[in-house]
Design a protein around this motif. Structure first.
Motif, PDB file in Angstrom:
ATOM      1  N   VAL A 256       0.833  -1.210   0.000  1.00 62.79           N
ATOM      2  CA  VAL A 256       0.000   0.000   0.000  1.00 62.79           C
ATOM      3  C   VAL A 256       0.870   1.263   0.000  1.00 62.79           C
ATOM      4  O   VAL A 256       0.547   2.260  -0.663  1.00 62.79           O
ATOM      5  CB  VAL A 256      -1.028  -0.045   1.162  1.00 62.79           C
ATOM      6  N   LEU A 257       2.003   1.222   0.707  1.00 64.61           N
ATOM      7  CA  LEU A 257       2.896   2.394   0.723  1.00 64.61           C
ATOM      8  C   LEU A 257       3.384   2.725  -0.684  1.00 64.61           C
ATOM      9  O   LEU A 257       3.314   3.872  -1.140  1.00 64.61           O
ATOM     10  CB  LEU A 257       4.115   2.140   1.625  1.00 64.61           C
ATOM     11  N   THR A 258       3.892   1.701  -1.381  1.00 65.71           N
ATOM     12  CA  THR A 258       4.501   1.959  -2.696  1.00 65.71           C
ATOM     13  C   THR A 258       3.430   2.240  -3.755  1.00 65.71           C
ATOM     14  O   THR A 258       3.613   3.081  -4.614  1.00 65.71           O
ATOM     15  CB  THR A 258       5.371   0.776  -3.144  1.00 65.71           C
ATOM     16  N   ARG A 259       2.289   1.526  -3.652  1.00 60.66           N
ATOM     17  CA  ARG A 259       1.241   1.713  -4.650  1.00 60.66           C
ATOM     18  C   ARG A 259       0.791   3.177  -4.691  1.00 60.66           C
ATOM     19  O   ARG A 259       0.686   3.788  -5.747  1.00 60.66           O
ATOM     20  CB  ARG A 259       0.052   0.813  -4.278  1.00 60.66           C
ATOM     21  N   ALA A 281      14.298   1.185   6.246  1.00 60.22           N
ATOM     22  CA  ALA A 281      15.294   0.120   6.445  1.00 60.22           C
ATOM     23  C   ALA A 281      14.749  -1.222   5.954  1.00 60.22           C
ATOM     24  O   ALA A 281      15.505  -2.144   5.667  1.00 60.22           O
ATOM     25  CB  ALA A 281      15.652   0.020   7.928  1.00 60.22           C
ATOM     26  N   ASN A 282      13.434  -1.332   5.846  1.00 58.61           N
ATOM     27  CA  ASN A 282      12.777  -2.592   5.471  1.00 58.61           C
ATOM     28  C   ASN A 282      13.133  -2.993   4.029  1.00 58.61           C
ATOM     29  O   ASN A 282      12.838  -2.284   3.075  1.00 58.61           O
ATOM     30  CB  ASN A 282      11.262  -2.403   5.621  1.00 58.61           C
ATOM     31  N   MET A 288      10.341  -3.542  -3.296  1.00 55.77           N
ATOM     32  CA  MET A 288       9.080  -3.313  -3.998  1.00 55.77           C
ATOM     33  C   MET A 288       9.057  -1.905  -4.598  1.00 55.77           C
ATOM     34  O   MET A 288       8.585  -1.706  -5.727  1.00 55.77           O
ATOM     35  CB  MET A 288       7.898  -3.509  -3.038  1.00 55.77           C
ATOM     36  N   ALA A 289       9.583  -0.924  -3.849  1.00 56.62           N
ATOM     37  CA  ALA A 289       9.637   0.453  -4.371  1.00 56.62           C
ATOM     38  C   ALA A 289      10.492   0.481  -5.637  1.00 56.62           C
ATOM     39  O   ALA A 289      10.119   1.121  -6.636  1.00 56.62           O
ATOM     40  CB  ALA A 289      10.203   1.399  -3.310  1.00 56.62           C
TER      41      ALA A 289
END
Ligand code: KG4
Ligand code: ZN
Length: 348
Positions: A256-259, A281-282, A288-289
């Motif tokens: 959801v963050l990257t989308r 850091a993840n 994914m980003a």
């Protein structure tokens, strides 16, 4: 001629950070964290954080001077986090920076903590392309920003309407009986899990929610879904597959963050995305980003992890941008503003 030497002071949460920056070059960067003192409470305790800043500030300034090979007399301007953050914690940094500015007779810049997070990347990758989109994800913030000018023109496109992303990691870690801060422990547990084992909800992504909250985030429903899923297993007397829960949760957050960040870049015609904050850091989030930026023809900038978490370097870096652009300093009675909006990059 040398660029001016900027001293940066950060104290908005649980890290006391002091650093020196000249131009876009980091010369010394020292961070004292009180995270261990908060661990048994499962989150930052404001009063404990303020007291820790008070104790750490002078020794941290001394260590930063030694690391940079400079004395306070060499400083040309001082930058301090004016907000947003914990009121008592901010006050320690702001009061100290005022005292230094007054004693050294140097200009003082009260800067916005969120804009400073974005600016940290200048120290790793040089001047920021403008406009740029920025995604900030930490224990305290989750914001999607449009940066037209890092020193004076930052617009908030969206933010979390409940928990910050890092807070969600910390709360889910507690449910899985993993230590605080939860992010790194969830990430480690997720390594052996299947990210597609459980389909956890992606907050504010339904068509109806997107109408009002296209660039906003929500993680409290996801947290509740994880809690419920775990409790159902426990009630049925079945073992909880911690690795699968961690991997599926991590996947939902990264997705959801990257989308939404990519959607914002496309909506505003921006070709650069910068991500920062402790959650950066993840590794799954980073990967994914990168994948999604590559697919969309967007170039991704991610500073090294040390510059993603709270530090004085990012504050000095933003102060340096303000000095380079000839902005007026803040007045000596600038506030510690716990709810400073990101549209205000500098305290007046
Ligand atoms: O930026 P930060 O150090 O402090 C502030 O909150 O301002 O961010 C700390 C947050 C914590 O919630 C922590 O659980 C999370 O970042 N975090 C991570 C990881 N490392 C730290 N979350 C996910 N994966 C990680 N590897
Ligand atoms: Zn921060």
């Amino acid at each position: 001629m040398n660029d001016p030497l900027i001293l940066g002071v950060e104290s908005s949460c649980d890290e006391t950070g002091v650093a020196f920056v000249r131009g876009n070059t980091l010369l010394g960067d020292v961070v004292a964290s009180s995270v261990d003192q908060h661990a048994r409470f499962g989150g930052v305790v404001p009063e404990v954080a303020s007291r820790a800043h008070l104790e750490a500030l002078l020794p941290t300034i001394k260590r930063a001077c030694a690391e940079a090979g400079h004395s306070l007399r060499d400083v040309d301007a001082i930058a301090v986090t004016s907000g947003p953050g914990l009121a008592g914690a901010l006050m320690v940094g702001v009061a100290s920076a005022k005292a230094l500015a007054w004693a050294l007779d140097k200009p003082l810049y009260g800067v916005n903590h969120l804009a400073a997070h974005v600016c940290a990347d200048v120290l790793d990758h040089g001047p920021l392309p403008e406009p740029t989109a920025a995604l900030l994800v930490s224990g305290g913030h989750t914001n999607l920003l449009l940066v037209r000018d890092i020193a004076s023109d930052v617009v908030e496109l969206g933010g979390t309407i409940d928990d910050a992303a890092g807070e969600a990691f910390d709360k889910v870690a507690r449910v899985l009986e993993l230590p605080y801060p939860g992010g790194p422990h969830i990430e480690r547990a997720a390594e052996d899990g299947d990210p597609n084992a459980i389909r956890f909800p992606r907050g504010l992504t339904s068509r109806k929610d997107l109408e009002r909250h296209r660039f906003d985030y929500s993680f409290s429903g996801l947290k509740t879904a994880v809690v419920r899923w775990v409790q159902e297993r426990q009630a049925a007397g079945e073992p909880v597959p911690v690795a699968d829960v961690a991997a599926s949760f991590n996947e939902a957050v990264a997705d959801v963050l990257t989308r939404k960040a990519i959607d914002a870049c496309q909506e505003y015609g921006v070709g650069d995305l910068q991500i920062g904050g402790g959650v950066t850091a993840n590794r799954r989030l980073r990967a994914m980003a990168q994948e999604r930026c590559d697919a969309a023809g967007i170039s991704l900038r991610v500073p090294r992890v040390r510059l993603c978490t709270d530090n004085g370097a990012m504050v000095a870096a933003l102060g340096s941008q303000m000095v380079q652009r000839g902005l007026e300093p803040s007045s000596l009675d600038l506030p510690a503003d716990s709810s400073m909006p990101v549209s205000q990059t500098k305290a007046s």
